[in-house]
Write a protein that holds these residues in place. Structure first.
Motif, PDB file in Angstrom:
ATOM      1  N   GLY A  49     -12.628  11.486  -1.860  1.00  0.00           N
ATOM      2  CA  GLY A  49     -13.132  11.079  -0.446  1.00  0.00           C
ATOM      3  C   GLY A  49     -12.159  10.435   0.397  1.00  0.00           C
ATOM      4  N   ALA A  50     -12.205  10.689   1.723  1.00  0.00           N
ATOM      5  CA  ALA A  50     -11.128   9.925   2.691  1.00  0.00           C
ATOM      6  C   ALA A  50     -11.311   8.410   2.658  1.00  0.00           C
ATOM      7  CB  ALA A  50     -11.473  10.358   3.988  1.00  0.00           C
ATOM      8  N   ASP A  51     -12.748   8.147   2.529  1.00  0.00           N
ATOM      9  CA  ASP A  51     -13.066   6.677   2.666  1.00  0.00           C
ATOM     10  C   ASP A  51     -12.366   5.865   1.411  1.00  0.00           C
ATOM     11  OD1 ASP A  51     -14.448   6.991   4.940  1.00  0.00           O
ATOM     12  OD2 ASP A  51     -16.476   6.852   4.004  1.00  0.00           O
ATOM     13  N   ALA A  52     -12.300   6.449   0.159  1.00  0.00           N
ATOM     14  CA  ALA A  52     -11.635   5.723  -0.916  1.00  0.00           C
ATOM     15  C   ALA A  52     -10.221   5.632  -0.863  1.00  0.00           C
ATOM     16  CB  ALA A  52     -12.043   6.497  -2.207  1.00  0.00           C
TER      17      ALA A  52
ATOM     18  N   GLU B 154       1.743  -5.483   5.970  1.00  0.00           N
ATOM     19  CA  GLU B 154       3.275  -5.717   6.646  1.00  0.00           C
ATOM     20  C   GLU B 154       4.041  -5.402   5.376  1.00  0.00           C
ATOM     21  OE1 GLU B 154       1.713  -9.755   5.853  1.00  0.00           O
ATOM     22  OE2 GLU B 154       1.005  -7.905   6.395  1.00  0.00           O
ATOM     23  N   GLN B 155       3.844  -5.491   4.191  1.00  0.00           N
ATOM     24  CA  GLN B 155       4.696  -5.500   3.158  1.00  0.00           C
ATOM     25  C   GLN B 155       4.779  -3.916   2.466  1.00  0.00           C
ATOM     26  OE1 GLN B 155       4.072  -8.371   0.242  1.00  0.00           O
ATOM     27  NE2 GLN B 155       3.818 -10.028   1.685  1.00  0.00           N
ATOM     28  N   GLY B 156       3.650  -3.395   2.544  1.00  0.00           N
ATOM     29  CA  GLY B 156       3.710  -1.837   1.789  1.00  0.00           C
ATOM     30  C   GLY B 156       3.670  -2.437   0.256  1.00  0.00           C
ATOM     31  N   GLY B 157       3.603  -1.151  -0.402  1.00  0.00           N
ATOM     32  CA  GLY B 157       3.348  -1.194  -1.922  1.00  0.00           C
ATOM     33  C   GLY B 157       3.581   0.157  -2.593  1.00  0.00           C
ATOM     34  N   GLU B 158       3.292   0.139  -3.986  1.00  0.00           N
ATOM     35  CA  GLU B 158       3.442   1.170  -4.647  1.00  0.00           C
ATOM     36  C   GLU B 158       2.320   1.891  -4.880  1.00  0.00           C
ATOM     37  OE1 GLU B 158       6.029   2.965  -8.485  1.00  0.00           O
ATOM     38  OE2 GLU B 158       6.056   0.814  -8.208  1.00  0.00           O
ATOM     39  N   TRP B 159       2.013   3.226  -4.720  1.00  0.00           N
ATOM     40  CA  TRP B 159       0.932   4.117  -5.094  1.00  0.00           C
ATOM     41  C   TRP B 159       0.636   3.941  -6.355  1.00  0.00           C
ATOM     42  CZ3 TRP B 159      -2.454   6.348  -2.179  1.00  0.00           C
ATOM     43  CH2 TRP B 159      -3.593   7.153  -2.664  1.00  0.00           C
ATOM     44  N   ASN B 160      -0.746   3.810  -6.799  1.00  0.00           N
ATOM     45  CA  ASN B 160      -1.263   3.731  -8.066  1.00  0.00           C
ATOM     46  C   ASN B 160      -2.535   4.664  -8.492  1.00  0.00           C
ATOM     47  OD1 ASN B 160      -2.436   2.665 -10.560  1.00  0.00           O
ATOM     48  ND2 ASN B 160      -0.656   1.468 -10.902  1.00  0.00           N
ATOM     49  N   ASP B 161      -2.418   5.557  -8.998  1.00  0.00           N
ATOM     50  CA  ASP B 161      -3.840   6.323  -9.219  1.00  0.00           C
ATOM     51  C   ASP B 161      -4.633   5.752  -9.898  1.00  0.00           C
ATOM     52  OD1 ASP B 161      -2.341   8.635  -8.164  1.00  0.00           O
ATOM     53  OD2 ASP B 161      -2.319   9.830 -10.053  1.00  0.00           O
ATOM     54  N   SER B 162      -4.502   4.915 -10.846  1.00  0.00           N
ATOM     55  CA  SER B 162      -5.536   4.199 -11.531  1.00  0.00           C
ATOM     56  C   SER B 162      -6.370   2.953 -10.629  1.00  0.00           C
ATOM     57  CB  SER B 162      -5.027   3.545 -12.675  1.00  0.00           C
ATOM     58  OG  SER B 162      -4.119   2.493 -12.345  1.00  0.00           O
ATOM     59  N   SER B 163      -5.469   2.488  -9.610  1.00  0.00           N
ATOM     60  CA  SER B 163      -6.156   1.724  -8.933  1.00  0.00           C
ATOM     61  C   SER B 163      -6.999   2.298  -7.809  1.00  0.00           C
ATOM     62  CB  SER B 163      -4.828   0.761  -8.042  1.00  0.00           C
ATOM     63  OG  SER B 163      -4.282   0.059  -8.907  1.00  0.00           O
ATOM     64  N   ILE B 164      -6.656   3.492  -7.203  1.00  0.00           N
ATOM     65  CA  ILE B 164      -7.621   4.148  -6.359  1.00  0.00           C
ATOM     66  C   ILE B 164      -8.850   4.430  -6.984  1.00  0.00           C
ATOM     67  CG2 ILE B 164      -6.674   6.534  -6.691  1.00  0.00           C
ATOM     68  CD1 ILE B 164      -7.099   7.043  -3.752  1.00  0.00           C
ATOM     69  N   SER B 165      -8.782   4.785  -8.137  1.00  0.00           N
ATOM     70  CA  SER B 165     -10.140   4.897  -9.109  1.00  0.00           C
ATOM     71  C   SER B 165     -10.826   3.632  -9.123  1.00  0.00           C
ATOM     72  CB  SER B 165     -10.008   5.408 -10.419  1.00  0.00           C
ATOM     73  OG  SER B 165      -9.015   6.569 -10.478  1.00  0.00           O
ATOM     74  N   GLY B 166     -10.368   2.458  -9.179  1.00  0.00           N
ATOM     75  CA  GLY B 166     -11.300   1.261  -8.968  1.00  0.00           C
ATOM     76  C   GLY B 166     -11.815   1.209  -7.589  1.00  0.00           C
ATOM     77  N   ILE B 167     -11.244   1.354  -6.721  1.00  0.00           N
ATOM     78  CA  ILE B 167     -11.870   1.412  -5.255  1.00  0.00           C
ATOM     79  C   ILE B 167     -12.977   2.445  -5.156  1.00  0.00           C
ATOM     80  CG2 ILE B 167     -11.565   2.148  -2.962  1.00  0.00           C
ATOM     81  CD1 ILE B 167     -10.444  -0.479  -3.504  1.00  0.00           C
TER      82      ILE B 167
END
Length: 820
Positions: A600-603, A615-628
């Motif tokens: 979903g877009a909200d996640a 302002e810093q940005g970061g690295e995409w992580n699949d497992s972290s989005i699952s936590g959201i």
């Protein structure tokens, strides 16, 4: 049984409902105060990757937050649709740039809609459509009428692969083209320029706007203002009308140390002053230097070389003949295109003089200098020596005294020099806004009348990598009638730099349907300037710089009544993947579509804000989005699973629990509000997660009333609404609250209710932490000694037998004892 959270179904449902209800349609008749929140519009490359979402989703969260706070929020979206990639696609794929661009617009519009943003799509702007670029052409004519647009021959940056001219800002530090990384060379061409240098001093000031300091520094450095002295060297050369050569320097105190002068190879005097015996050698050097980019020429790693052209000028102060050289480390575009060589006091000149055995004369004495040769250039301040009547003066006094003397003798003048050069807008390309100019053998340069705008791009142009505009070979486009005399005329075949479009698009959003003007004046006055502009810092000396110039020019012409386009600027960082910036060539581009389809877009929105400070940005992580996603599902259960208060709970306990819940709730409202104001999205979400965990414990103990529980859920949903708009709208409806959650007011905190009953007080002795104790939040300084005596066991050991010289008390935080 609670229904499972189904983001795909819910998001489709609410996007359609909002669209049908025109929930986010914006009007100037709204009585609420205006707030114009704008994100830099995307280039029509074809697909939005997660980096685009990182720019757009958080900015939408902030815009939604301001709307809930009671503002009439304009948060529009459009497409930067002209530019080189579309034309390259036409050459490579045999597809017309308009077709390629509009297909990309359609796809990107679909992707943008899936974000669930509050974009008012009725205000969409697409810069390649005639209804937009008609007014881009009109602005060109206005600048031309005001003397701010002119045509001139100048050396330009040329990309041999893209076959087009590049502005200085489009050449990377490596000397390569920002589009294709090919090394840039130089050519002389007739070009159109905007007189941006007229605004150099005004653009050094950022008064009244809230911009990041790094952007301010980059723009000031790009302007490159230097105060110094222009010195005139006498010239007496047969057949040359010029009687002097002018150089700019910030160190006139070194004038007695000049032992040579260097021209840029392109300097117009070089061909005149080169002696016959030197001509072949000089011509070869000039040709060689023209194949180098400016970055290559200025590189500290490149060996400095040059050619003596056989002629001399005269230093008025010494009466000496000064040999004239050319060297590619001098650029015609900076200063006067000539520099005086002072090898004793300039590192580059020192190396050059050593190589060609040119005299090195010390005129600024280093400390303890005994009159010997220098092993390296001395570039610091010192005392003037070998400088005639100015001997013995400190450098700073010498600068003023010599400048005074030069002005008195009319051999020089104090002046200000700028690194900034006028904005080159000509592009030898098809896919850009046409320059509305006609050339007539009788009338010269003739502007196209407003009634004849837009000058339309022909649909049947031929796209070939010739280095010239395809328009040049389109006879029907080129051959026209002179608007002034009615005779035959030829259209300008260059098009405008695409930054011309992005220098005013933000005003068009205020009234995109305006047919008789680029924008409705009343609507522009209502919305402008932009209150918050968000985007990448890489635009510091291009889009952001040009937009400032453009608005100032329009103000002076009388078209707008404000000085700056963007009141507040915020630069987000970038999302990386596999520890590298996302790039199609690296194969690490992450598209949002698959994650939206699954979670979903909200996640996705929430994860992008949670992964790092914006302002810093970061690295995409699949497992972290699952936590959201799991967190949203917990909230789903928390809200929809019916709350059942413990009927056996004692009234005293209920009162205590509800008081604690109220405190935590109001603290959360305060944290979330303050974080959103400062665009601290990651800590905002942390606060909401802590609030979620706290509510879960409250529900488990069930020691509060149902009304208190419902009030907390109400606040949780409203605080979460900007981040997860579909999710919260669905829960708002399911809990039978009035549609729409996005029309509700933002929760307000009560400072008294948010105040802690107890705090942790740090105890320091001579600045070092020695103890921490829990004390009542209301504690006064007078009450401290008794509590410290009872509780501060560790600290008391450090105070025993010591004389306390001073006590420093910071209420609510610490007390520091300064002891002997």
């Amino acid at each position: 049984m609670i229904d499972r959270y189904n983001p795909q179904e819910i998001e489709r449902k609410w996007q359609q409902r909002w669209d049908d209800d025109q929930l986010y349609r914006v009007s100037e008749d709204d009585p609420r105060p205006k707030y114009y929140a704008l994100t830099m519009f995307p280039y029509t490359s074809g697909d939005l990757h997660i980096g685009h979402w990182y720019a757009m989703a958080p900015s939408d969260v902030h815009a939604r937050f301001k709307r809930l706070q009671g503002y009439n929020v304009l948060h529009p979206m459009g497409f930067d649709a002209f530019g080189l990639p579309a034309e390259n696609a036409a050459i490579k794929r045999g597809i017309h740039p308009f077709t390629w661009t509009m297909q990309n617009v359609e796809n990107m519009r679909r992707q943008l809609r899936s974000i669930g943003a509050i974009y008012d799509w009725s205000r969409e702007v697409v810069t390649c459509l005639p209804e937009f670029y008609k007014w881009t052409e009109w602005f060109f004519l206005k600048l031309y009428e005001a003397g701010l647009a002119y045509r001139g021959k100048a050396p330009v940056n040329w990309c041999p692969k893209c076959q087009t001219v590049l502005a200085n800002e489009q050449v990377l530090d490596s000397g390569s083209c920002e589009r294709c990384n090919t090394m840039v060379t130089r050519r002389d061409l007739e070009q159109w320029f905007f007189r941006i240098t007229k605004y150099a001093d005004e653009m050094l000031s950022f008064d009244g706007i809230d911009w990041p300091e790094p952007i301010r520094i980059m723009q000031r450095n790009w302007i490159g203002r230097s105060e110094g002295t222009e010195i005139f060297f006498a010239l007496d050369h047969p057949g040359t009308p010029e009687k002097e050569i002018r150089v700019f320097t910030t160190r006139p105190d070194t004038i007695y140390g000049v032992t040579f002068m260097v021209f840029a190879p392109e300097h117009p005097l070089v061909s005149v002053l080169t002696t016959p015996e030197k001509k072949t050698e000089v011509d070869a050097y000039i040709e060689r230097s023209r194949r180098l980019s400016e970055i290559e020429r200025l590189s500290t790693e490149k060996e400095k070389d040059g050619i003596f052209i056989g002629s001399y000028c005269t230093n008025h102060l010494t009466g000496e003949k000064v040999p004239l050289w050319i060297a590619d480390y001098v650029l015609l575009s900076y200063g006067t295109g000539a520099v005086m060589g002072v090898p004793a006091h300039d590192e580059r000149d020192f190396i050059f003089a050593k190589k060609y055995d040119i005299p090195i004369r010390v005129v600024i004495a280093p400390p303890d200098w005994q009159g010997g040769e220098l092993e390296e250039a001395y570039i610091e301040e010192g005392t003037l020596v070998n400088s005639g009547q100015f001997n013995g003066l400190p450098s700073r006094q010498g600068i003023e005294a010599i400048s005074d003397f030069l002005e008195e003798k009319a051999w020089g003048r104090r002046t200000t020099s700028y690194r900034l050069r006028d904005w080159l807008i000509s592009r030898q390309r098809y896919w850009g806004a046409p320059i509305p100019i006609v050339y007539c053998d009788k009338c010269g340069i003739v502007p196209v009348p407003k009634a004849d705008l837009p000058v339309l791009l022909p649909e049947d142009a031929e796209f070939k990598p010739t280095g010239e505009s395809p328009l040049k070979y389109h006879e029907q486009f080129v051959n026209t009638t002179c608007p002034r005399c009615g005779g035959p005329g030829r259209r300008e075949t260059d098009t405008m730099d695409t930054f011309m479009c992005s220098s005013w698009y933000f005003i068009r959003y205020t009234s995109p349907g305006s047919d008789d003007a680029p924008f409705d004046d009343n609507k522009s006055k209502f919305w402008m300037p932009v209150d918050l502009y968000t985007g990448g810092a890489e635009h510091a000396v291009m889009h952001l710089f040009y937009s400032r110039f453009f608005i100032k020019a329009l103000r002076d012409i009388g078209i707008v009544d404000f000085d700056e386009p963007f009141t507040r600027l915020f630069n987000q960082g970038i999302i990386i993947a596999e520890k590298q910036k996302m790039s199609k060539s690296l194969g690490n581009v992450i598209t949002p579509d698959e994650y939206v389809a699954e979670l979903g877009a909200d996640a996705v929105r929430a994860y992008l804000m949670f992964l790092a400070p914006w302002e810093q940005g970061g690295e995409w992580n699949d497992s972290s989005i699952s936590g959201i996603s799991r967190w949203l599902n917990r909230i789903w259960q928390l809200v929809l699973d019916e709350y059942q208060p413990d009927e056996k709970a004692a009234p005293g306990r209920i009162q205590t629990e509800e008081k604690e819940l109220s405190r935590f709730t109001h603290q959360t409202i305060r944290r979330v509000t303050q974080d959103l104001e400062k665009l601290r999205f990651n800590t905002m979400l942390s606060a909401l997660m802590e609030f979620t965990n706290y509510l879960a414990k409250v529900k488990e103990t069930a020691a509060i009333s149902n009304s208190a529980w419902q009030e907390s859920i109400d606040i949780l949903l409203r605080l979460l609404a900007p981040t997860a708009p579909h999710f919260t709208e669905e829960l708002w409806e399911r809990t039978k609250r009035q549609y729409s959650i996005h029309n509700q007011l933002w929760p307000q905190w009560d400072e008294k209710l948010a105040r802690d009953e107890e705090i942790t007080l740090v105890i320091q002795v001579n600045g070092k932490r020695r103890d921490r104790i829990t004390v009542p939040a209301s504690i006064t300084e007078d009450e401290l000694p008794q509590i410290l005596q009872e509780k501060a066991v560790k600290a008391n050991a450090y105070l025993e037998g010591k004389k306390i010289r001073k006590k420093i008390y910071v209420p609510g935080r610490l007390i520091n004892f300064v002891v002997q």
